[in-house]
Design an enzyme around this catalytic site. Structure first.
Site, PDB file in Angstrom:
ATOM      1  CB  CYS A 241      -0.913   0.004   1.225  1.00  0.00           C
ATOM      2  SG  CYS A 241      -1.914   1.493   1.358  1.00  0.00           S
ATOM      3  CG  ASN A 250      -1.268  -8.289  -1.932  1.00  0.00           C
ATOM      4  OD1 ASN A 250      -2.287  -8.138  -1.278  1.00  0.00           O
ATOM      5  ND2 ASN A 250      -0.740  -7.326  -2.681  1.00  0.00           N
TER       6      ASN A 250
END
Ligand code: ZN
Length: 314
Positions: A241, A250
């Site tokens: 992010c 991720n």
């Protein structure tokens, strides 16, 4: 494919969470090729972009265009993130069917990501939901920093429950809890999933995990034990992010598929085809990827495991 006791539904977030954190803006035609590669590998749910300010996140500026170009058929869900009324309007104009409302549980991340504290961000969703509902969009929601915030520290499960209740009132079909910076462990997962389930027993839950400390597979395992059958992941484990310092990639879709198949849980995903798309992604981005499997893709699976995996991918 639906989420049931012996199969998971994986939403690949490569095109959104993955690419938003890359220094280069990937051309729309390349995104389309990746999307079709993922669909051909058996993915039935993709997060393809977000309707946020194009100057703030230029990598997502073509989300509307992608949505218009991708026509995958009824059985596939293509999600786009919406944070406010302006984003909702763009989503409706692009004919988006699946929308993920996104809000942070913590004020610190909400200020960095949405420019306003949490409650103001939730209030912004009211007019957005009105527009989206009128247009017939199917709504899901993601609570960012549901376990830990890089600015505010640990997130109280009671706070997550409070936000979850607000989102549930919008008529969402699924609630995803995000470990935005990948700092949670199985205890966090158990505690917060239990709290939300107790408050909202009928609302299906999903997890969005990052692997900063290598805990994502352990968190998946804990969630599987708890009966969670929906997970976000990004092919090759890329992502992060831009508004959450310290966030690494991720959980890799390839690693998640591998974990599920070895646990006897079906994903509907063809490992060989997925590997081919990952190789295409690596060449496109021009750097190594973060998933565990991306480092060992040339190595064959041990005999027996390979056969078991093949049986369960059908
Ligand atoms: Zn994420």
């Amino acid at each position: 494919m639906p989420a049931t006791a012996d199969q998971v539904l994986i939403t690949d977030v490569l095109l959104r969470d993955g690419l938003q954190n890359e220094p280069v803006v990937v051309p729309t035609t390349d995104k389309l090729r990746l999307a079709y590669g993922l669909l051909n590998a058996g993915l039935t749910s993709l997060e393809v972009g977000s309707f946020v300010h194009p100057e703030k996140v230029p990598q997502m500026a073509d989300t509307g265009l992608l949505m218009e170009r991708l026509r995958p058929g009824e059985s596939v869900s293509l999600h786009a993130l919406v944070l406010n009324e302006r984003g909702a309007r763009r989503a409706v104009e692009a004919g988006v069917r699946d929308v993920r409302l996104t809000v942070s549980a913590s004020d610190g991340h909400s200020l960095a990501n949405a420019g306003v504290p949490r409650d103001a961000a939730l209030a912004r969703l009211d007019p957005a939901v009105e527009l989206l509902t009128a247009a017939g969009a199917r709504l899901e929601a993601t609570i960012a920093t549901a376990f830990i915030c890089p600015f505010d520290g640990g997130t109280d499960p009671a706070t997550v429950v409070e936000v979850a209740r607000r989102l549930a009132a919008f008529g969402i079909r699924v609630l995803h809890l995000a470990d935005t910076i990948g700092a949670a462990g199985p205890l966090h997962i158990r505690r917060t999933v239990a709290a939300v389930r107790e408050a909202l027993p009928d609302l299906p839950l999903g997890l969005h995990l990052h692997n900063t400390y290598g805990m994502a597979p352990a968190n998946v395992w804990e969630a599987l034990r708890l009966g969670v059958r929906r997970f976000d992941a990004a092919l090759g484990g890329i992502g992060g992010c831009p508004f959450a310092p310290g966030a690494a990639g991720n959980l890799g879709t390839d690693d998640l598929v591998n974990l599920c198949h070895h646990a006897g849980i079906a994903t509907g995903i063809d490992v060989g085809r997925l590997t081919a798309v990952r190789e295409e992604l690596r060449i496109l981005l021009g750097h190594r990827l973060d998933s565990a499997l991306s480092a060992v893709s040339a190595a064959p699976l041990p005999l027996g495991l390979a056969a078991a995996t093949a049986d369960m991918t059908g």
